[in-house]
Scaffold this motif. Structure first.
Motif, PDB file in Angstrom:
ATOM      1  N   SER A   1      45.274  44.715  31.543  1.00 45.13           N
ATOM      2  CA  SER A   1      43.832  44.761  31.802  1.00 45.13           C
ATOM      3  C   SER A   1      42.921  43.447  31.587  1.00 45.13           C
ATOM      4  N   SER A   2      43.708  42.501  30.978  1.00 46.27           N
ATOM      5  CA  SER A   2      43.103  41.182  30.825  1.00 46.27           C
ATOM      6  C   SER A   2      43.620  40.246  32.051  1.00 46.27           C
TER       7      SER A   2
ATOM      8  N   LYS B   1      42.371  41.215  37.432  1.00 46.21           N
ATOM      9  CA  LYS B   1      41.023  41.353  37.409  1.00 46.21           C
ATOM     10  C   LYS B   1      40.313  42.710  38.117  1.00 46.21           C
TER      11      LYS B   1
ATOM     12  N   LYS C   1      39.858  47.696  34.683  1.00 44.52           N
ATOM     13  CA  LYS C   1      38.954  47.694  33.353  1.00 44.52           C
ATOM     14  C   LYS C   1      39.464  48.689  32.659  1.00 44.52           C
TER      15      LYS C   1
END
Length: 136
Positions: free
Chosen positions: A125-126, A129, A132
């Motif tokens: 999730s980091s 992109k 989310k």
């Protein structure tokens, strides 16, 4: 069915079973990713964003997940490899096994995949992109 035919069929099965098992784990990981995106787990859910990143894709199909799955699979491979290196260091330092991978079997590999899979969603999730984590 003569004994020779039975032995030959068993040898063919014994050869092809690991190959098909390895292919089906990739298929299961791909299908499982769609389930993870389409469900709420412990109050959190992964949401896939559109290409421009402005809106959320509500109904996620398999075609939407190909790029995300490739990134997740590569991340999973790196994490499993890292865990295997750590396990190898641990075995050499703290156990009495003489062989390099004497203890390693398919059950340990599935355990490493499960362990790495947990942390891969946090990292994914980091790094990606288009994903989310939202509360549901």
């Amino acid at each position: 069915m003569t004994p020779e035919i039975t032995v030959a069929l068993f040898d063919i099965f014994r050869f092809w079973f690991p190959v098909l098992w390895s292919f089906t784990i990739l298929l299961a990981l791909f299908r499982g990713l769609k389930y993870i995106f389409n469900s709420c787990i412990n109050g959190f859910e992964l949401k896939l964003l559109t290409c421009d990143g402005s809106s959320i894709v509500e109904v996620i199909g398999y075609g939407d997940l190909v790029k995300v799955w490739r990134k997740w699979l590569m991340l999973l491979i790196w994490l499993v490899g890292s865990v295997m290196i750590l396990a190898l260091v641990y075995t050499n330092l703290f156990t009495s096994y003489s062989g390099l991978f004497e203890w390693f079997n398919i059950y340990w590999l599935y355990g490493f995949i499960l362990f790495s899979g947990y942390f891969s969603f946090i990292i994914l999730s980091s790094k990606c992109k288009k994903i989310k984590i939202l509360t549901c």
